[in-house]
Motif scaffolding. Structure first.
Motif: not given
Length: 296
Positions: A1-29
């Motif tokens: 797995m190339r370095r830029y791919e790791v950065g992209y995956f992490f960025q998209e994962g974080v974006r998904g958390i904020f994109l679905h704020g309530f569900m993410s908050f519920a999941a963490v809770g």
């Protein structure tokens, strides 16, 4: 797995958390709540085990020797006591030493005047026996009572049985809760990821049209689930730490004989378990959901 791919995956994962704020908050809770319940019950079980081990080290069985036995004959009985498998140690207490100890407890030696003579001493030779495993106390008592020269065996069997029964119940409840809460947490993470895939279904469709592999599409959701699990685990850990320290003071004040182990002593076990639980729940929930979505 190339370095830029790791950065992209992490960025998209974080974006998904904020994109679905309530569900993410519920999941963490939910993950944090599940871990708190599971952790509290498990820590109770751990402290009961510690208490039982302390009782095991302090719990003593008093073996009374026949009145007619001399000190030498009593010591021969002690040799046979030592041969019992569950006996960790035995200490001989002569009738004279036992009488002196009795006098110290009464704090009034005047009542014992006239009993110092060996023939007048009403107390018998005895052995203080410590066990290797208190769960086998009843069996060990029967073995001791069967020895020739043993007049009686005194032990707090009721208290030991009560504590052992509590440990069995708590262990059973702990295992049941762990299994149930694991399923609940995976369900919540799965629904969070399912919502993310629904919002990004057009983007995922375009990625598949241009030739993106399932692995490339899957990784951002796996990262999202991992981060949600990690946040829930860390939140639960710090709340558990605070609650545990508070309860340790309260429990000691109410039940002096039962004290909780310092959290610092078990921290090295609690933190890895919480992190592992968060990792498994987060990743498993994501993988199962995105796998069904990508199935052609």
């Amino acid at each position: 797995m190339r370095r830029y791919e790791v950065g992209y995956f992490f960025q998209e994962g974080v974006r998904g958390i904020f994109l679905h704020g309530f569900m993410s908050f519920a999941a963490v809770g939910v993950i944090a709540a599940c871990l708190l319940i599971m952790g509290s019950v498990s820590l109770l079980a751990v402290n009961i085990d510690i208490t039982i081990k302390e009782i095991q080290s302090q719990n003593e069985i008093l073996v009374i020797i026949e009145e007619s036995y001399s000190e030498a004959e009593a010591n021969s009985v002690g040799t046979r006591i030592s041969r019992i498998d569950n006996v960790a140690d035995r200490v001989f207490v002569s009738k004279d030493a036992a009488l002196e100890e009795f006098g110290r407890k009464l704090n009034n030696n005047f009542l014992l005047e006239g009993y110092e003579d060996e023939d007048m001493n009403p107390i018998r030779h005895r052995f203080v026996v410590q066990l290797r495993d208190v769960s086998q106390m009843r069996e060990t008592i029967r073995e001791l009572e069967d020895l020739t020269g043993v007049a009686a065996v005194n032990a707090e069997v009721g208290i030991t049985d009560f504590i052992l029964s509590i440990r069995s119940v708590v262990n059973a409840v702990s295992l049941s809760l762990i299994a149930m809460l694991l399923g609940v947490s995976v369900f919540i993470i799965s629904n969070t990821v399912k919502l993310a895939t629904f919002y990004r279904r057009e983007e995922i469709g375009i990625m598949r049209i241009v030739g993106a592999t399932n692995t490339f599409i899957r990784w951002p959701f796996v990262v999202e689930g991992f981060l949600l699990g990690l946040m829930g685990a860390l939140l639960a850990f710090f709340v558990q730490w605070t609650v545990y320290n508070y309860m340790s003071v309260r429990v000691t004040g109410v039940i002096p004989i039962f004290s909780l182990a310092p959290f610092g002593d078990i921290l090295i076990f609690v933190l890895p378990v919480f992190l592992l639980f968060g990792f498994v729940v987060g990743v498993l929930g994501s993988v199962l959901t995105i796998r069904r979505f990508l199935r052609v």
